[in-house]
Design a protein around this motif. Structure first.
Motif, PDB file in Angstrom:
ATOM      1  N   ALA A 259       0.829  -1.210   0.000  1.00  0.00           N
ATOM      2  CA  ALA A 259       0.000   0.000   0.000  1.00  0.00           C
ATOM      3  C   ALA A 259       0.864   1.261   0.000  1.00  0.00           C
ATOM      4  O   ALA A 259       0.516   2.258  -0.642  1.00  0.00           O
ATOM      5  CB  ALA A 259      -0.922  -0.007   1.224  1.00  0.00           C
ATOM      6  N   THR A 260       1.984   1.218   0.705  1.00  0.00           N
ATOM      7  CA  THR A 260       2.890   2.367   0.749  1.00  0.00           C
ATOM      8  C   THR A 260       3.418   2.704  -0.635  1.00  0.00           C
ATOM      9  O   THR A 260       3.366   3.858  -1.087  1.00  0.00           O
ATOM     10  CB  THR A 260       4.066   2.086   1.697  1.00  0.00           C
ATOM     11  OG1 THR A 260       3.572   1.963   3.041  1.00  0.00           O
ATOM     12  CG2 THR A 260       5.105   3.211   1.641  1.00  0.00           C
ATOM     13  N   TRP A 261       3.913   1.698  -1.346  1.00  0.00           N
ATOM     14  CA  TRP A 261       4.479   1.951  -2.679  1.00  0.00           C
ATOM     15  C   TRP A 261       3.387   2.274  -3.688  1.00  0.00           C
ATOM     16  O   TRP A 261       3.623   3.033  -4.639  1.00  0.00           O
ATOM     17  CB  TRP A 261       5.321   0.766  -3.135  1.00  0.00           C
ATOM     18  CG  TRP A 261       6.564   0.626  -2.315  1.00  0.00           C
ATOM     19  CD1 TRP A 261       6.861  -0.365  -1.420  1.00  0.00           C
ATOM     20  CD2 TRP A 261       7.672   1.540  -2.269  1.00  0.00           C
ATOM     21  NE1 TRP A 261       8.083  -0.133  -0.837  1.00  0.00           N
ATOM     22  CE2 TRP A 261       8.602   1.022  -1.338  1.00  0.00           C
ATOM     23  CE3 TRP A 261       7.966   2.733  -2.929  1.00  0.00           C
ATOM     24  CZ2 TRP A 261       9.807   1.663  -1.052  1.00  0.00           C
ATOM     25  CZ3 TRP A 261       9.165   3.367  -2.639  1.00  0.00           C
ATOM     26  CH2 TRP A 261      10.067   2.833  -1.711  1.00  0.00           C
ATOM     27  N   ALA A 262       2.185   1.735  -3.491  1.00  0.00           N
ATOM     28  CA  ALA A 262       1.071   2.090  -4.374  1.00  0.00           C
ATOM     29  C   ALA A 262       0.729   3.568  -4.217  1.00  0.00           C
ATOM     30  O   ALA A 262       0.531   4.287  -5.209  1.00  0.00           O
ATOM     31  CB  ALA A 262      -0.146   1.222  -4.065  1.00  0.00           C
ATOM     32  N   PHE A 263       0.666   4.034  -2.957  1.00  0.00           N
ATOM     33  CA  PHE A 263       0.362   5.450  -2.711  1.00  0.00           C
ATOM     34  C   PHE A 263       1.454   6.338  -3.300  1.00  0.00           C
ATOM     35  O   PHE A 263       1.168   7.346  -3.957  1.00  0.00           O
ATOM     36  CB  PHE A 263       0.225   5.699  -1.206  1.00  0.00           C
ATOM     37  CG  PHE A 263      -0.374   7.037  -0.858  1.00  0.00           C
ATOM     38  CD1 PHE A 263      -1.713   7.139  -0.538  1.00  0.00           C
ATOM     39  CD2 PHE A 263       0.402   8.193  -0.854  1.00  0.00           C
ATOM     40  CE1 PHE A 263      -2.284   8.374  -0.205  1.00  0.00           C
ATOM     41  CE2 PHE A 263      -0.146   9.421  -0.536  1.00  0.00           C
ATOM     42  CZ  PHE A 263      -1.497   9.511  -0.216  1.00  0.00           C
ATOM     43  N   LEU A 264       2.710   5.974  -3.083  1.00  0.00           N
ATOM     44  CA  LEU A 264       3.812   6.771  -3.623  1.00  0.00           C
ATOM     45  C   LEU A 264       3.799   6.766  -5.145  1.00  0.00           C
ATOM     46  O   LEU A 264       4.121   7.772  -5.783  1.00  0.00           O
ATOM     47  CB  LEU A 264       5.146   6.232  -3.104  1.00  0.00           C
ATOM     48  CG  LEU A 264       5.449   6.488  -1.630  1.00  0.00           C
ATOM     49  CD1 LEU A 264       6.701   5.734  -1.202  1.00  0.00           C
ATOM     50  CD2 LEU A 264       5.605   7.978  -1.358  1.00  0.00           C
TER      51      LEU A 264
END
Length: 299
Positions: A259-264
Motif C-alpha cells: 500500500a505504501t508503494w502504491a500510494f507513492l
C-alpha cells in the motif's frame, strides 16, 4: 550496476521483500521529502481560498484472507470476513496532490493517523476534514499544535450556542463541550461556526479555530471546504483507475509495504502530470490520471 559496481543485483522475491522491510523506514521519508520539494515549484498554485490548505480523509483497502492478515488487521464485520487495512492521506488543496499518508490495520483510527502527520504540515496551514474527524480531544490536539482547522459538523455533535461570555458573537461563537468533559471539569472549546448551503440547498455547518472573518471569511471557508474533492478523486484513482483496491500480499507487513508503494506511485504519477500541465498554463487539479497512466505505459 555500472554506476555502483559494489552493489549486488537481487535474484529472489523474498530477498527483494526483505530489503524493502529493512530499507523502507529510511527510504520512504526521503522520497516523501523529495516529492514535497518538487511540489513547491508549482508556486502559482499553493493557495486555496487564500490559505495553504490541506484535506485529510481515510479509506479502506482489502487484503487476502490469510490467517496472518486476519489476526493482525482485526475483525471488521464477520469473523471470517475479508481483512481490511486503513489508509489515511493528506492532500494539498492548491495543487490537488498528496502531501502525507499513513497505513495500518483496519482497526486503526483516522484521527490517530492524523496526529502522526501533524508535524509534517507547514506553519500557518489550514487543515480541512469531514465530520468523522470532529472531536473534543482531536480539536484540543490541533489547538495545542497551533494547527488551524476547518471541520464539518455532523448530527452526532452537539454545540452550545452561548455560555454567557462577553466576547460571544450571536450566530458565530459556539462551544464544543461533551457531557463527559463537563463531568471532568474540563474547559469548553470556543470555536467559530460557519453556516452554508450545499448544491441541494441543504445546510452545511463548519467549525474553525480562526475567529477573525477577515482572516477566513464564510465565503472562503465554503470555497475551501468544497475544494476538498481532490482527496476523493485520489482514492478513486488509486483504487479503481490504477486497480489498487485490493492488496495481494499474504502477510501484514508486506500488505503495508504494498500500500505504501502504491500510494507513492500514484503521488509520483500525479506530480509528473501536474508539472507538465502547469507548464502548459493549466490548473494542476484538472489532470487526468487515466490519460497519465496510459502515457506512461506507452513510454
Amino acid at each position: 550496476k555500472q554506476v555502483c559496481r559494489h552493489w549486488s543485483v537481487g535474484s529472489s522475491y523474498d530477498g527483494w521483500v526483505t530489503a524493502q522491510k529493512r530499507e523502507a523506514p529510511r527510504v520512504v521519508p526521503l522520497i516523501v521529502e523529495r516529492l514535497r520539494k518538487q511540489m513547491q515549484t508549482l508556486k502559482d498554485h499553493q493557495r486555496c481560498g487564500g490559505w495553504n490548505a490541506f484535506a485529510v480523509d481515510g479509506s479502506q483497502l482489502a487484503c487476502p484472507r490469510t490467517l496472518a492478515n486476519q489476526e493482525a488487521m482485526g475483525d471488521l464485520g464477520k469473523p471470517d470476513g475479508i481483512p481490511q487495512m486503513s489508509l489515511t492521506g493528506v492532500l494539498h488543496l492548491g495543487t490537488g496532490l498528496p502531501w502525507d499518508f499513513r497505513v495500518g490495520p483496519g482497526t486503526d483510527s483516522e484521527r490517530s493517523h492524523l496526529r502522526e502527520m501533524l508535524d509534517g504540515l507547514p506553519d500557518d496551514s489550514l487543515l480541512v476534514a469531514d465530520a468523522g474527524f470532529v472531536g473534543y480531544d482531536l480539536c484540543c490536539d490541533l489547538l495545542r499544535e497551533k494547527q488551524h482547522f476547518l471541520l464539518r459538523v455532523g448530527g452526532n455533535i452537539h454545540l452550545f450556542a452561548s455560555l454567557g461570555y462577553d466576547y460571544e458573537v450571536d450566530g458565530r461563537t459556539v462551544y464544543l463541550w461533551p457531557a463527559h468533559k463537563q463531568n471532568k471539569n474540563e474547559r469548553p472549546l470556543r470555536l467559530r461556526l460557519i453556516e452554508l448551503c450545499d448544491e441541494q440547498k441543504q445546510p452545511v455547518y463548519l467549525v474553525t479555530d480562526v475567529d477573525d472573518p477577515d482572516e477566513l471569511s464564510d465565503e472562503a471557508g465554503g470555497e475551501i471546504y468544497q475544494g476538498r474533492w481532490p482527496i476523493e478523486v485520489h482514492y478513486r484513482t488509486m483504487k479503481r483507475t490504477l486497480e489498487h483496491h485490493t492488496m495481494h500480499s499474504r502477510t501484514p507487513d508486506t500488505c503495508y509495504l504494498e500500500a505504501t508503494w502504491a500510494f507513492l506511485g500514484v503521488w509520483l504519477l500525479q506530480l509528473m502530470t501536474a508539472c507538465q500541465v502547469v507548464a502548459a498554463g493549466a490548473d494542476p487539479r484538472c489532470i487526468s490520471p487515466a490519460q497519465a497512466r496510459d502515457s506512461v505505459r506507452r513510454v
